[in-house]
Structures are given as C-alpha cells and as structure tokens.
Write an enzyme that holds these catalytic residues in place. Structure first.
Site, PDB file in Angstrom:
ATOM      1  N   HIS A  39       0.843  -1.192   0.000  1.00 45.11           N
ATOM      2  CA  HIS A  39       0.000   0.000   0.000  1.00 45.11           C
ATOM      3  C   HIS A  39       0.878   1.241   0.000  1.00 45.11           C
ATOM      4  CE1 HIS A  39       1.208  -0.411   4.171  1.00 45.11           C
ATOM      5  NE2 HIS A  39       0.880   0.855   4.370  1.00 45.11           N
ATOM      6  N   ASP A  82       0.716   5.234   1.886  1.00 41.20           N
ATOM      7  CA  ASP A  82       0.023   5.920   2.974  1.00 41.20           C
ATOM      8  C   ASP A  82      -0.771   7.098   2.429  1.00 41.20           C
ATOM      9  OD1 ASP A  82       1.126   4.100   4.671  1.00 41.20           O
ATOM     10  OD2 ASP A  82       2.522   5.487   5.639  1.00 41.20           O
ATOM     11  N   HIS A  88       4.775   0.151  -0.029  1.00 40.25           N
ATOM     12  CA  HIS A  88       5.515  -0.623   0.964  1.00 40.25           C
ATOM     13  C   HIS A  88       4.595  -1.679   1.564  1.00 40.25           C
ATOM     14  CE1 HIS A  88       3.768   2.943   2.928  1.00 40.25           C
ATOM     15  NE2 HIS A  88       3.714   2.237   4.057  1.00 40.25           N
ATOM     16  N   ARG A 133       6.124  -8.948  15.790  1.00 44.12           N
ATOM     17  CA  ARG A 133       6.747  -7.641  15.576  1.00 44.12           C
ATOM     18  C   ARG A 133       5.774  -6.558  16.031  1.00 44.12           C
ATOM     19  NH1 ARG A 133       6.344  -3.913  11.122  1.00 44.12           N
ATOM     20  NH2 ARG A 133       8.218  -2.655  10.840  1.00 44.12           N
TER      21      ARG A 133
END
Length: 334
Positions: free
Chosen positions: A213, A215, A269, A279
């Site tokens: 995607h 941002d 990204h 994570r």
C-alpha cells in the site's frame, strides 16, 4: 500461534485457504537485498550544518520516499515505554480487545481495534496483523486519561507531532514554499496514531503481515522494534529495510506527493509475515482536517486536480469496498 490474545485468523479466513490451497505463494519472501535507508542526523540542524541536513531530507524524499532520522529529540525512554505499554494491550484477550470492554478500558472510540482484512477475497489481500487505529482526539479529549497507555501515547505523540511539523516545514521550504500551510492545517487533533502487532504466521509465504500500500497522509513517522519485515519498492524492485535501533522511519504519503506536484514520492511498501517472531510498531500519521484542500502551488502545471482530504479518503474507501484495493492518486490526475 495459539492463545486467547490471538485473533481467529484460521477460522475467519478458512475459506481463502481452502479455495487457494497451501501451494498458493505470493513470493513475499523474494527480496533482492536488505538495505539501510538514508540515515539523516537531525542534530545537524542545530550545529551549523542545517542546510546540508535539509537537502538530505529533500533528496531522500525525492529519491526514496523513505528515510530514517537519528538524534530526533525523542528519548529512548519514551520509545521503550511506548513499546512496553502497547505490548500489554495486545496481550489482552481477543474478546476484550474487540468488545465494549476494550473501549471503556482504553478510552478509544468504536472501530479503533482492527485485525485481518475484512474485504479480502484472496490470500494476497489478507494482512496477518492487528492494530489500534486511534484519532489523537481520543487521547487529548479523553476525560479519563489515566491509564499508563494513554499517558504514554500522549507523551509519544506530542513529541512526534513536533518532529512531523519540522520535517514538513523543511520539505515545503525546499520546494520554495514559505507558507504556514502545515501549521494551519495539520493539527494534533487531525492526526492519528496506529499501534501494530504482526503475529507469527505459519503460512508466511502465503500472506502478508500488511499488504502492499501507500500511505494516505502527508507524512508517517514510524517507531519499530528490531525484528524487521518492512519492505518498500526502490527502482522497480522490492527491498527489505534494515532496522536501525537509533532511528525513526519517515515516509512520504499520497497527500505530500500531490502537494509537491510529484516531487516527493509516496512509495508502495508492505510488511512480510514472520513464521516465528512477532513484531510491534507504532506509526504517527500526519494528516490535515477533512476540509483541507490539497493542491500544488509550484507554479507549474498541476499533475493532480484540487481535492479535499475528506474527498480523497472517501474515494479510497469506495475503491477498497468495490475493488478490494486502494487506487489512490491516479483517481485525481488532471
């Protein structure tokens, strides 16, 4: 990974795994190499090397759309506390996180807690993660701001907001813009904080931790642990971002690409799933009010038509619902 704190991925998305089978692989792990993002020492801004530092920020925004900043003014103590507090929240039972009890305990509005991908129609659309997406108004205006998490989020966000304003002003200056656009339109009350947890995934070659995607905001500032998994597109190929223990990651969003008339790049990204290790990260989204109009004042022919942030967000929501994915800036080309 089993436990009462884990969302029911297997049960909820069973139909996708049955439909596409275990041999379906999206090649999420096929990365050419791991690279260190441009690392920019913000200490230069105050030690006589300010212009060099500003040019480094602008260059990274043009060429990468991503960079890391060190000596950013946010203490290690605050960052470590932010991680500790969000881990505690994510370790709460799933039923508590998603229910009304979560909203009363955490002071968040309905819909803050999200997991998986409700619109997924294939494994490629599924994100194996959970998150709390929190408008800053939920924190700053809460009459019961007394939990350790809320206080920590407020402390973290206040400092990151100042950093985002500084970086935005530098990028505007390097475009030749001296306006107060960001001070006037990107207020703490219009921005968002997102706490992310990427759970260990036994099908890590079949699904993403977070699907590819760009941002939607002007800038995103990310604090992450050292597990790794963030990847971005550079020169037409996916590369893995090597974590920097002293750095915060900054990336350009769609609004800044449009506002800069494509000078600064909003880069695709993703986060790949890890089969063994969870994570954690916290992202601050630097956003304007929904009424804010985004357009380029560069003096050159605009690549994009004028649009409000609210209009852009609505179009993204429509596309995700109807197409299963975001289209983004191409919808607003002149």
């Amino acid at each position: 990974m089993n436990g009462e704190d884990v969302p029911p991925f297997h049960e909820t998305y069973k139909f996708l795994f049955e439909k596409e089978g275990p041999t379906k692989c999206i090649k999420a792990a096929m990365v050419v190499e791991e690279e260190q993002l441009p690392v920019i020492d913000l200490g230069k801004l105050w030690n006589g090397e300010g212009e060099e530092c500003k040019e480094e920020i602008a260059r990274a925004s043009r060429e990468w759309g991503f960079f890391q900043v060190i000596n950013h003014g946010i203490s290690k103590e605050i960052l470590e506390k932010m991680t500790r507090e969000q881990v505690k929240v994510f370790k709460q039972p799933f039923e508590k996180k998603k229910g009304k009890e979560s909203r009363s305990y955490l002071n968040f509005s309905a819909g803050a807690y999200r997991w998986g991908t409700p619109t997924a129609t294939s494994l490629c659309d599924l994100s194996w993660s959970e998150a709390f997406h929190i408008p800053m108004l939920d924190i700053s205006d809460s009459p019961t701001l007394d939990t350790a998490l809320s206080l920590t989020m407020e402390e973290f966000a206040t400092r990151v907001a100042d950093l985002a304003q500084k970086i935005a002003e530098i990028l505007a200056e390097k475009l030749g813009c001296k306006s107060n656009f960001f001070q006037e339109n990107c207020l703490p009350s219009t921005c968002y904080l997102r706490m992310n947890r990427y759970l260990p995934c036994p099908m890590s070659l079949q699904v993403f931790g977070l699907m590819p995607h760009t941002d939607t905001d002007f800038l995103t500032i990310l604090h992450q642990d050292q597990v790794g998994g963030l990847q971005l597109v550079k020169d037409g190929k996916w590369i893995a971002v090597k974590p920097n223990p002293d750095g915060l990651i900054v990336n350009i969003g769609d609004l800044f690409q449009a506002w800069s008339n494509d000078v600064y790049k909003s880069v695709e990204h993703r986060v790949v799933a890890n089969p063994f290790v969870e994570r954690f990260s916290t992202a601050y989204f630097f956003c304007p009010s929904f009424e804010t109009v985004v357009h380029s004042d560069s003096g050159e022919a605009s690549v994009y038509r004028k649009f409000s942030f609210g209009e852009y967000k609505k179009q993204v929501e429509v596309d995700v619902k109807e197409l299963g994915h975001k289209v983004g800036l191409p919808r607003f080309l002149v």
